[in-house]
Motif scaffolding. Structure first.
Motif: not given
Length: 536
Positions: A260-274
């Protein structure tokens, strides 16, 4: 060939940051013997494996993620005999030890790099990545990713600290050395490996390619074939660049790469996009649910999920996604646990998560230990940010938040050490600690303990199908997990206010689990941070 049981599919893995878990000798630094002394506690919690952050020899520029010898234990953590004992004592309790491998780079004090500095004629020179002229690549830890070596009139690549030169995976001798080293640990009896920043090893820096280089998956398949692929081990890759399509490449069983992998999409949701993680933005619960639902549905039958809120690089989940005020700390912590642990995949619990540890705000940069934090602070002040602005970002996202010593009891230094701790404790330790949690049968500890047992009892938690359920309220999140034998509906309120939801979410099921002791009379109104699970 060892029979593969895929034991990790029904397991829960606990991450230990050794420096901060338990000190056994009073030097203020956690160590392997300290971990051994706490194995009974972890056995009571019910976990199946420990992911151990690096304990290898290191100058500790990046707290052990800068390795100077992969087959020697750092003296502050103990000896190889201690490591052998940890593996053996873990085995007695059915707890496997998962080693953390940093394969993208070494310390600049590794003998390979010391030899590489002697010149191009040295066979170790090509173990690293060199350039006559630097390009625009930036280090994750601020500044250029290239460091000039005057006597060679060349630059070496370091995607992280200047003391962490990148390895050249195009070199066959380097690969063989790495395979040999991994097999050394397999022979020691470890239960698997966490592969740090593994998506960077196929880099082509001359083309400005770092993550997901063209040779990445070939290199991982080679690694699998020559090391862990023949054993019943768990492997998890740290892949910040991954989406569900890429996750299938890593974790589809037919591809012979990783578990498996660790994906981090959900932990980037509380920062400004880009922007960077330090550029804060409020979390939208509905967006979080959308992202996690995507990962739950798009990997079914095609790969395997990891499930996590925290790790050694991330702030404390309750402070980040929940509410660390005293009246809501445990409620929101239980809500986060219930919401995540009914999902498919392998859950990871970071030390202290199971007792509800929270972030530790600082007032001055002198209180920060982390290299990433200190570098960012200097860079942002130079760019015109105010001290107060930068400290707000550090207190929300700084890595020291996760690295504060484990809180065992309410005594001096929280039972972590008899000496002076390497990093100051969170002042909450008098109230938030293991001893208090174990004495209170309604504590967050026992919620985690029950969730771990439920995953062993009901296969639909770890491997069932997932159905997102609309609630009519973006702050109330719900889903259904089911297989041929069982069905559960999970409903959670992600706010500190009462929240209504559609009245028909229970699926005619009975209330199975809740984070409130007193049951509510309002089936379509959730109290602050309430979590309910219905079983049909």
């Amino acid at each position: 060939m060892v029979e593969k049981t895929d034991w990790w599919k029904k397991s829960v893995i606990y991450q230990i940051y050794p420096r901060s878990f338990q000190d056994s000798n009073g030097d203020g630094i956690g160590d392997i013997r300290g971990i051994i002394s706490r194995l009974d506690y972890l056995s009571e919690l019910g976990i199946d494996a420990i992911w151990l952050s690096p304990v290898y020899q290191s100058p500790m520029d990046d707290n052990g993620y800068d390795i100077s010898d992969y087959q020697v234990i750092a003296p502050e953590f103990g000896t190889m005999e201690d490591m052998d004992q940890l593996i053996a004592e873990g085995r007695k309790r059915n707890i496997k030890i998962v080693m953390d491998l940093v394969l993208n780079h070494t310390s600049d004090e590794h003998v390979w790099f010391q030899e590489a500095l002697k010149g191009e004629e040295n066979p170790y020179h090509d173990y690293y990545v060199w350039a006559k002229e630097p390009n625009s690549l930036k280090s994750t830890f601020s500044g250029s990713a290239w460091e000039y070596v005057p006597h060679l009139d060349k630059y070496y690549l370091h995607q992280f600290s200047v003391k962490q030169p990148d390895l050249n995976w195009k070199n066959p001798s380097l690969k063989q050395e790495i395979w040999n080293m991994i097999n050394f640990w397999i022979e020691k009896g470890v239960g698997g490996f966490r592969l740090d920043m593994i998506d960077l090893i196929g880099k082509e820096p001359e083309k400005l390619i770092t993550a997901d280089g063209p040779t990445l998956h070939f290199l991982i398949q080679e690694l699998n074939e020559n090391t862990f692929g023949a054993y019943d081990l768990v492997t998890v890759g740290e892949t910040w660049s991954a989406n569900p399509e890429k996750a299938q490449l890593y974790s589809h069983p037919d591809r012979n790469e990783l578990s498996m992998i660790f994906q981090f999409e959900h932990v980037c949701l509380d920062q400004e996009e880009g922007k960077e993680k330090w550029d804060l933005a409020p979390l939208e619960p509905a967006r979080l649910h959308q992202v996690l639902s995507k990962w739950q549905t798009e990997l079914v039958g095609k790969g395997w999920n990891s499930l996590f809120w925290n790790n050694h690089d991330l702030p404390r989940a309750i402070s980040r996604f929940g509410d660390d005020r005293p009246e809501f700390r445990e409620l929101s912590g239980k809500m986060l646990a219930i919401y995540l642990h009914f999902m498919s995949g392998t859950p990871y619990i970071y030390q202290g998560e199971e007792i509800g540890m929270i972030n530790t705000p600082i007032q001055d940069i002198k209180e920060a230990d982390d290299i990433e934090t200190r570098n960012m602070y200097a860079e942002r002040l130079e760019a015109g940010y105010s001290k107060d602005e930068v400290l707000v970002s550090i207190n929300a996202k700084g890595r020291d938040n996760a690295r504060r010593p484990m809180q065992w009891d309410g005594e001096k230094h929280a039972g972590f050490t008899t000496g002076s701790p390497w990093l100051n404790l969170n002042p909450s330790y008098e109230a938030v600690n293991v001893q208090t949690a174990l004495e209170n049968k309604e504590s967050i500890f026992y919620t985690y303990q029950r969730l771990i047992q439920l995953r062993k009892t009901y296969s639909c938690l770890s491997q069932g199908l997932y159905q997102n359920l609309p609630t009519g309220n973006p702050s109330v999140l719900a889903y259904r997990k089911y297989d041929e034998a069982d069905a559960f509906v999970v409903i959670v309120n992600f706010t500190a206010q009462d929240q209504p939801h559609s009245a028909d979410l229970t699926g005619n099921g009975e209330l199975f689990m809740s984070n409130y002791q007193e049951l509510s009379n309002h089936s379509n109104l959730l109290r602050p941070y309430e979590a309910r699970v219905y079983k049909k």
